[in-house]
Design a protein around this motif. Structure first.
Motif, mmCIF file in Angstrom:
data_model
loop_
_atom_site.group_PDB
_atom_site.id
_atom_site.type_symbol
_atom_site.label_atom_id
_atom_site.label_comp_id
_atom_site.label_asym_id
_atom_site.label_seq_id
_atom_site.Cartn_x
_atom_site.Cartn_y
_atom_site.Cartn_z
ATOM 1 N N THR A 131 0.830 -1.205 0.000
ATOM 2 C CA THR A 131 0.000 0.000 0.000
ATOM 3 C C THR A 131 0.864 1.255 0.000
ATOM 4 O OG1 THR A 131 -0.121 0.018 2.413
ATOM 5 C CG2 THR A 131 -1.884 -1.139 1.254
ATOM 6 N N GLY A 132 0.224 2.394 -0.229
ATOM 7 C CA GLY A 132 0.853 3.701 -0.099
ATOM 8 C C GLY A 132 2.009 3.938 -1.058
ATOM 9 N N ASP A 133 3.015 4.687 -0.574
ATOM 10 C CA ASP A 133 4.189 5.014 -1.389
ATOM 11 C C ASP A 133 4.943 3.759 -1.801
ATOM 12 O OD1 ASP A 133 3.652 7.724 -1.203
ATOM 13 O OD2 ASP A 133 4.994 8.034 0.510
ATOM 14 N N ALA A 134 4.952 2.760 -0.937
ATOM 15 C CA ALA A 134 5.639 1.509 -1.260
ATOM 16 C C ALA A 134 5.012 0.855 -2.488
ATOM 17 C CB ALA A 134 5.597 0.552 -0.070
ATOM 18 N N LEU A 135 3.698 0.957 -2.621
ATOM 19 C CA LEU A 135 3.014 0.385 -3.781
ATOM 20 C C LEU A 135 3.483 1.070 -5.060
ATOM 21 C CD1 LEU A 135 0.926 -1.424 -5.135
ATOM 22 C CD2 LEU A 135 -0.808 0.282 -4.551
ATOM 23 N N GLU A 136 3.553 2.385 -5.042
ATOM 24 C CA GLU A 136 3.998 3.127 -6.227
ATOM 25 C C GLU A 136 5.426 2.734 -6.612
ATOM 26 O OE1 GLU A 136 3.396 7.350 -5.858
ATOM 27 O OE2 GLU A 136 1.449 7.039 -4.906
ATOM 28 N N GLN A 137 6.320 2.643 -5.634
ATOM 29 C CA GLN A 137 7.714 2.285 -5.910
ATOM 30 C C GLN A 137 7.830 0.850 -6.410
ATOM 31 O OE1 GLN A 137 10.549 3.365 -2.834
ATOM 32 N NE2 GLN A 137 9.225 5.025 -2.163
ATOM 33 N N SER A 177 10.613 -13.184 -1.212
ATOM 34 C CA SER A 177 11.229 -11.863 -1.141
ATOM 35 C C SER A 177 10.410 -10.959 -0.226
ATOM 36 C CB SER A 177 11.312 -11.246 -2.538
ATOM 37 O OG SER A 177 10.011 -11.086 -3.065
ATOM 38 N N TYR A 178 10.905 -9.732 -0.059
ATOM 39 C CA TYR A 178 10.179 -8.794 0.794
ATOM 40 C C TYR A 178 8.873 -8.349 0.141
ATOM 41 C CZ TYR A 178 9.428 -5.242 4.308
ATOM 42 O OH TYR A 178 8.897 -4.502 5.332
ATOM 43 N N TYR A 179 8.942 -8.025 -1.172
ATOM 44 C CA TYR A 179 7.759 -7.663 -1.929
ATOM 45 C C TYR A 179 7.630 -8.579 -3.139
ATOM 46 C CZ TYR A 179 8.022 -3.049 0.390
ATOM 47 O OH TYR A 179 8.070 -2.032 1.296
ATOM 48 N N GLU A 180 6.401 -8.859 -3.533
ATOM 49 C CA GLU A 180 6.144 -9.547 -4.791
ATOM 50 C C GLU A 180 5.104 -8.748 -5.555
ATOM 51 O OE1 GLU A 180 5.618 -14.011 -5.736
ATOM 52 O OE2 GLU A 180 3.586 -13.214 -5.534
ATOM 53 N N VAL A 212 4.012 -12.395 -14.923
ATOM 54 C CA VAL A 212 5.361 -12.474 -14.380
ATOM 55 C C VAL A 212 5.302 -12.026 -12.929
ATOM 56 C CG1 VAL A 212 7.729 -11.618 -14.557
ATOM 57 C CG2 VAL A 212 6.372 -11.959 -16.630
ATOM 58 N N ASP A 213 5.895 -12.818 -12.035
ATOM 59 C CA ASP A 213 6.027 -12.430 -10.635
ATOM 60 C C ASP A 213 7.401 -11.819 -10.449
ATOM 61 O OD1 ASP A 213 3.527 -13.428 -10.002
ATOM 62 O OD2 ASP A 213 4.298 -15.381 -9.394
ATOM 63 N N VAL A 214 7.442 -10.557 -10.032
ATOM 64 C CA VAL A 214 8.698 -9.851 -9.822
ATOM 65 C C VAL A 214 8.946 -9.773 -8.323
ATOM 66 C CG1 VAL A 214 9.978 -7.717 -10.216
ATOM 67 C CG2 VAL A 214 8.337 -8.527 -11.938
ATOM 68 N N GLN A 215 10.107 -10.257 -7.900
ATOM 69 C CA GLN A 215 10.484 -10.258 -6.490
ATOM 70 C C GLN A 215 11.377 -9.058 -6.212
ATOM 71 O OE1 GLN A 215 9.015 -12.632 -4.754
ATOM 72 N NE2 GLN A 215 8.279 -13.629 -6.595
ATOM 73 N N LEU A 216 11.055 -8.308 -5.141
ATOM 74 C CA LEU A 216 11.796 -7.103 -4.782
ATOM 75 C C LEU A 216 12.272 -7.187 -3.343
ATOM 76 C CD1 LEU A 216 9.189 -4.535 -6.188
ATOM 77 C CD2 LEU A 216 11.247 -5.357 -7.356
ATOM 78 N N ASP A 217 13.424 -6.551 -3.059
ATOM 79 C CA ASP A 217 13.876 -6.477 -1.674
ATOM 80 C C ASP A 217 13.271 -5.239 -1.013
ATOM 81 O OD1 ASP A 217 15.421 -4.257 -2.463
ATOM 82 O OD2 ASP A 217 17.324 -5.319 -2.304
ATOM 83 N N GLU A 218 13.690 -4.938 0.223
ATOM 84 C CA GLU A 218 13.132 -3.814 0.986
ATOM 85 C C GLU A 218 13.372 -2.469 0.322
ATOM 86 O OE1 GLU A 218 15.274 -6.058 2.167
ATOM 87 O OE2 GLU A 218 14.416 -7.015 3.918
ATOM 88 N N ASP A 219 14.420 -2.385 -0.528
ATOM 89 C CA ASP A 219 14.756 -1.141 -1.208
ATOM 90 C C ASP A 219 14.206 -1.091 -2.631
ATOM 91 O OD1 ASP A 219 16.246 -0.158 1.021
ATOM 92 O OD2 ASP A 219 17.900 -1.472 0.444
ATOM 93 N N PHE A 220 13.318 -2.017 -2.966
ATOM 94 C CA PHE A 220 12.654 -2.103 -4.267
ATOM 95 C C PHE A 220 13.611 -2.496 -5.394
ATOM 96 C CE2 PHE A 220 10.379 0.822 -1.541
ATOM 97 C CZ PHE A 220 9.151 0.198 -1.472
ATOM 98 N N ALA A 221 14.708 -3.125 -5.047
ATOM 99 C CA ALA A 221 15.620 -3.666 -6.054
ATOM 100 C C ALA A 221 15.113 -5.047 -6.452
ATOM 101 C CB ALA A 221 17.040 -3.773 -5.498
ATOM 102 N N GLU A 271 2.104 -8.228 -2.959
ATOM 103 C CA GLU A 271 2.153 -8.888 -1.651
ATOM 104 C C GLU A 271 3.385 -8.429 -0.886
ATOM 105 O OE1 GLU A 271 2.408 -13.407 0.187
ATOM 106 O OE2 GLU A 271 2.009 -13.137 -1.947
ATOM 107 N N VAL A 272 3.192 -8.123 0.391
ATOM 108 C CA VAL A 272 4.299 -7.820 1.299
ATOM 109 C C VAL A 272 4.623 -9.094 2.053
ATOM 110 C CG1 VAL A 272 5.046 -6.488 3.310
ATOM 111 C CG2 VAL A 272 3.550 -5.436 1.612
#
Length: 110
Positions: free
Chosen positions: A41-47, A71-74, A85-94, A65-66
């Motif tokens: 949600t929020g700014d994290a969703l946009e990033q 990963s931290y984000y999917e 495609v499922d994209v896996q992201l770390d806490e810094d959106f990498a 998904e958090v």
């Protein structure tokens, strides 16, 4: 059997059944052992959306998904051709990984 013994036995049985039902309900209907999906949600969703769409080269975000098990984000992206495609992201959106979300159409085939 005495009446009091029957009542105690019946009560114990009912308690055991209720406890088992409570455990089953708490576990949910998903057999994977995962907890409920929590959307980003929020700014994290946009990033997360920006990072995922940059990784896939386009498409539209159709799920997030958090705290994913990988990963931290999917972020799930549906591409223009309908594939996902499922994209896996770390806490810094990498981006730490991505994979095509393919259904196994040959599950019952020999």
């Amino acid at each position: 059997m005495k009446r009091s013994t029957k009542i105690i036995a019946g009560t114990a049985f009912a308690a055991a059944v209720a406890a088992g039902a409570g455990v089953a309900a708490a576990g949910g209907s998903d057999d994977s052992g995962e907890g409920p999906d929590v959307p980003i949600t929020g700014d994290a969703l946009e990033q997360a959306e920006r990072a995922a769409l940059a990784e896939t080269g386009g498409g539209r975000v159709t799920g997030t998904e958090v705290g994913d098990e990988e990963s931290y984000y999917e972020v799930e992206v549906t591409l223009d051709d309908g594939s996902q495609v499922d994209v896996q992201l770390d806490e810094d959106f990498a981006v730490v990984g991505s994979d095509a979300d393919v259904e196994d159409d040959d599950a019952g085939a020999d």
